[in-house]
Design a protein around this motif. Structure first.
Motif, PDB file in Angstrom:
ATOM      1  N   LYS A  27       0.844  -1.202   0.000  1.00 11.77           N
ATOM      2  CA  LYS A  27       0.000   0.000   0.000  1.00 11.77           C
ATOM      3  C   LYS A  27       0.883   1.257   0.000  1.00 11.77           C
ATOM      4  O   LYS A  27       0.613   2.234  -0.726  1.00 11.77           O
ATOM      5  N   ARG A  85       3.952   6.150  -5.170  1.00 11.36           N
ATOM      6  CA  ARG A  85       3.831   6.356  -6.625  1.00 11.36           C
ATOM      7  C   ARG A  85       2.889   7.530  -6.913  1.00 11.36           C
ATOM      8  O   ARG A  85       3.146   8.338  -7.809  1.00 11.36           O
ATOM      9  N   GLU A  86       1.780   7.585  -6.150  1.00 11.60           N
ATOM     10  CA  GLU A  86       0.821   8.685  -6.344  1.00 11.60           C
ATOM     11  C   GLU A  86       1.471  10.032  -6.061  1.00 11.60           C
ATOM     12  O   GLU A  86       1.064  11.050  -6.583  1.00 11.60           O
ATOM     13  N   LYS A  87       2.478  10.017  -5.211  1.00 13.69           N
ATOM     14  CA  LYS A  87       3.207  11.252  -4.898  1.00 13.69           C
ATOM     15  C   LYS A  87       4.366  11.492  -5.871  1.00 13.69           C
ATOM     16  O   LYS A  87       5.165  12.412  -5.683  1.00 13.69           O
ATOM     17  N   GLY A  88       4.496  10.619  -6.861  1.00 18.07           N
ATOM     18  CA  GLY A  88       5.535  10.801  -7.860  1.00 18.07           C
ATOM     19  C   GLY A  88       6.874  10.174  -7.521  1.00 18.07           C
ATOM     20  O   GLY A  88       7.861  10.371  -8.223  1.00 18.07           O
ATOM     21  N   GLU A 143       1.029   5.424   5.705  1.00 18.35           N
ATOM     22  CA  GLU A 143       1.458   6.830   5.690  1.00 18.35           C
ATOM     23  C   GLU A 143       2.801   7.012   6.386  1.00 18.35           C
ATOM     24  O   GLU A 143       3.681   7.719   5.888  1.00 18.35           O
ATOM     25  N   LYS A 196       9.214   6.981  -7.395  1.00 24.43           N
ATOM     26  CA  LYS A 196       9.284   5.683  -8.071  1.00 24.43           C
ATOM     27  C   LYS A 196       9.599   4.595  -7.043  1.00 24.43           C
ATOM     28  O   LYS A 196      10.756   4.223  -6.821  1.00 24.43           O
ATOM     29  N   ILE A 199       2.213   2.066  -3.415  1.00 23.85           N
ATOM     30  CA  ILE A 199       1.200   2.683  -4.281  1.00 23.85           C
ATOM     31  C   ILE A 199       1.031   4.160  -3.918  1.00 23.85           C
ATOM     32  O   ILE A 199       0.995   5.043  -4.795  1.00 23.85           O
ATOM     33  N   MET A 200       0.985   4.428  -2.610  1.00 23.05           N
ATOM     34  CA  MET A 200       0.831   5.822  -2.162  1.00 23.05           C
ATOM     35  C   MET A 200       2.024   6.676  -2.584  1.00 23.05           C
ATOM     36  O   MET A 200       1.874   7.838  -2.996  1.00 23.05           O
TER      37      MET A 200
END
Lengths: 300, 359
Positions: free
Chosen positions: B267, B273-276, B343, B278, B270-271
């Motif tokens: 998880k 990645r959403e923040k850019g 988080e 890699k 993925i989070m």
């Protein structure tokens, strides 16, 4: 004990077994004589269930004799194919080098748990454990009590010689009051170490125990009684009524620092005062009747 | 094929039945008692005269593991399960089982320690499971499930590997995977039965006696035995390494985690990645044999590994050994049965990245 000893002791009713035990390979010479001449007939042979190897036991020690008795019983009952033994850490840890049946070596104190694992999966086999006093009555007392309390359908052979033999003579849970060992050099002091545990009496209180007896092998009559007890205990597995427990008061000449003869006498003079010989718990007449009806059936 | 909603512990117990487990011996301890409870209820239904199946509540974990020894030595599929303090009690027996080369399955639903610790999930038994645990030189095959489905799957796999290599297999789970409910599908596996001519089933005339032992009193003989075991472990390393990779193809930052931690890191990746960022995740499935080679390969491409565990840093040592100084291997752990949320793992990664950029 060898063929010659048995023959002689039977004739003279004189206990010389301990002395003769210091000689080795008498079995072979006895069988050679009987095979090579017509004058002699075979009165005794090593059972084929006992492997033809030298044992590591000290001269005069009870272990080799009890090994032989168990294997004779297995041979006489014709159950070699259906017998599995368990010998844990202790002097008898090499039992599988001598007993010609399938065997498992167990961790210290855990033989009856291992035997439970075997017997539960193979209820039609004859399963026995062969344990010393440190193993069965100290580190393994929990397994001992719970195995018997579950009434596991096995035979427990309990060699009580009042010392840890393999580790060279430390105090055991069954060491007599006042008895000197390497860890009780001034004699067992009850204010420090309490009292010798009478395991046979203790476990006979459990409903799961079926047959409990205390025997010895320090003289010929005693050897015959022990043999009979082993035969009974194996036979009783056909009934599936509970655990059979044979306590054998053994000698330990090396660690008692006695000659074999002295050690055998010590059993009669001292050990039996704390550990009286005889049956502690017997099957009922009804049980024995049922056994006769079962005949040669395997354990169930 | 049948899909059910089940607890991890129950899925594992059901899988044991389906995988042909002949004998289960156990002792109650939270958070894994459902295994014993489920089997005590269900196994008797499958017990027939032709196929005796046993479930037995032992007097202790010590007795349990030794009952497993006896049953496994007689050639049966035997298993036990427990949680950390109980597994500690079993270590002597496990060492004997490894020494005597008996195939069996041992399940550790890891809780936080040391000592009595707590009943909440932990991963503090990594060293114990992968480095030996008991006395002497030996290895367990260690499988780390991270879902209820894997709690079931690894029972089949575990029994097969145990039989194949005559070696004890441990499923190293944790209190969360054991207690959580998820859907689980049965029926993907076939049960392989292995011939066990070495087992103590009673000696017929046709063969010599069989005996089970870990005793080799002559040093020459024991060394020979040790070397044989080592060769077996090398073979296991050659054949049985398993791992999972998530988004590692182009990843600059890779989380390395197993079991529950891996779920959380998945998880977190993925989070990130959403923040850019890699990010990717590498999950060892076999903790022994350890996927060191693949980690080393990944270290050629990535900038940083972040190992996340529910302990004070155990697997991270193996990650560092695998990477061999090629890149920085950082660690983030929670203790005491506390479980991180994704988080805080992403925050940790961001902090590390910003430090990296400063320097």
């Amino acid at each position: 004990m060898s063929a010659e000893e048995l023959t002689i002791t039977e004739k003279t009713d004189n206990n010389i077994s301990a002395e003769s035990d210091t000689e080795t390979d008498t079995d072979n010479s006895a069988s050679e004589i009987s095979c090579d001449t017509d004058e002699y007939s075979v009165v005794y042979e090593r059972p084929h269930t006992l492997l033809d190897v030298n044992m590591h036991y000290c001269p005069g020690c009870a272990h080799s004799l009890v090994h032989k008795l168990i294997m004779e019983a297995v041979e006489e009952l014709g159950i070699q194919e259906d017998t599995i033994g368990v010998a844990p850490v202790g002097c008898a840890v090499f039992a599988y080098d001598y007993m010609n049946v399938d065997m498992q070596e167990a961790a210290h104190g855990r033989a009856t748990a291992v035997a439970t694992g075997i017997k539960r999966l193979m209820p039609d086999k004859y399963v026995f454990t062969y344990q010393g006093d440190g193993d069965l009555a100290a580190i393994g007392i929990a397994e001992t009590i719970h195995t018997i309390n579950r009434g596991e359908n096995i035979m427990i052979v309990f060699i009580n010689n009042a010392v840890y033999g393999m580790t060279s003579g430390q105090m055991a849970p069954t060491t007599l009051v006042g008895m000197k060992t390497t860890t009780s050099p001034f004699g067992r002091d009850t204010s420090v170490y309490g009292f010798p545990i009478k395991v046979s009496e203790l476990i006979s209180q459990l409903p799961g125990s079926f047959y409990v007896t205390r025997q010895s092998v320090n003289k010929n009559t005693a050897v015959r009684k022990t043999k009979k007890a082993i035969l009974n205990a194996l036979n009783y597995q056909k009934l599936n009524k509970g655990t059979c427990f044979i306590e054998i008061i053994g000698n330990c000449p090396s660690n008692w620092k006695m000659t074999p003869v002295e050690s055998n006498n010590f059993i009669d003079e001292q050990m039996v005062k704390t550990f009286p010989l005889g049956d502690v718990k017997l099957p009922s007449a009804e049980d024995l009747k049922q056994l006769n009806q079962i005949g040669d059936k395997q354990p169930c | 094929m049948e899909t059910k909603l089940m607890k991890g512990n129950e899925a594992l117990a059901e899988a044991a039945i389906q995988a042909g487990c002949d004998a289960y011996f156990g002792y109650p301890i939270t958070p894994q008692s459902e295994v014993l409870e489920y089997l005590a209820r269900e196994i008797p239904k499958y017990n027939t005269k032709e196929h005796i199946r046993v479930v037995l509540q032992a007097e202790s974990e010590i007795a349990s593991i030794n009952m497993v020894y006896g049953a496994a030595g007689a050639g049966f599929r035997a298993m036990t399960s427990s949680s950390s303090p109980g597994i500690s009690l079993m270590q002597e027996g496990i060492s004997y089982i490894a020494g005597a080369e008996l195939p069996c399955l041992i399940v550790n639903v890891n809780r936080a320690g040391p000592g009595l610790g707590t009943i909440q999930p932990g991963q503090g038994d990594y060293f114990q499971a992968t480095k030996g645990g008991g006395h002497g030189d030996y290895k367990l095959i260690v499988l780390a499930p991270s879902s209820v489905q894997e709690m079931a799957d690894f029972v089949f796999l575990g029994f097969d590997l145990a039989d194949k290599y005559r070696n004890p297999v441990m499923i190293l789970s944790d209190g969360a995977i054991g207690q959580m409910m998820e859907k689980v599908t049965f029926g993907n596996y076939t049960v392989h039965k292995t011939e066990k001519p070495w087992a103590t089933t009673g000696k017929p005339e046709s063969r010599g006696r069989n005996y089970i032992t870990s005793l080799h009193i002559q040093p020459e003989k024991l060394e020979e035995h040790n070397l044989k075991l080592i060769e077996k472990y090398r073979e296991i390393e050659r054949n049985e390494i398993r791992f999972e990779e998530i988004m590692t193809e182009d990843a600059e930052y890779i989380f390395v985690a197993y079991g529950l931690s891996a779920r959380i890191c998945h998880k977190a990746a993925i989070m990130a990645r959403e923040k850019g960022i890699k990010a990717g995740m590498f999950r060892p499935i076999t903790l022994f044999p350890y996927p060191s080679k693949r980690l080393n390969e990944l270290a050629h491409k990535a900038k940083l590994f972040l190992t996340v565990e529910l302990n004070s840093g155990q697997m991270v040592e193996d990650v560092r050994l695998a990477v061999n100084g090629k890149i920085n291997v950082e660690f983030y752990g929670r203790l005491g049965g506390m479980v991180p949320n994704p988080e805080e793992i992403v925050n940790k990664l961001e902090n590390l990245i910003s430090k990296e950029n400063v320097s």
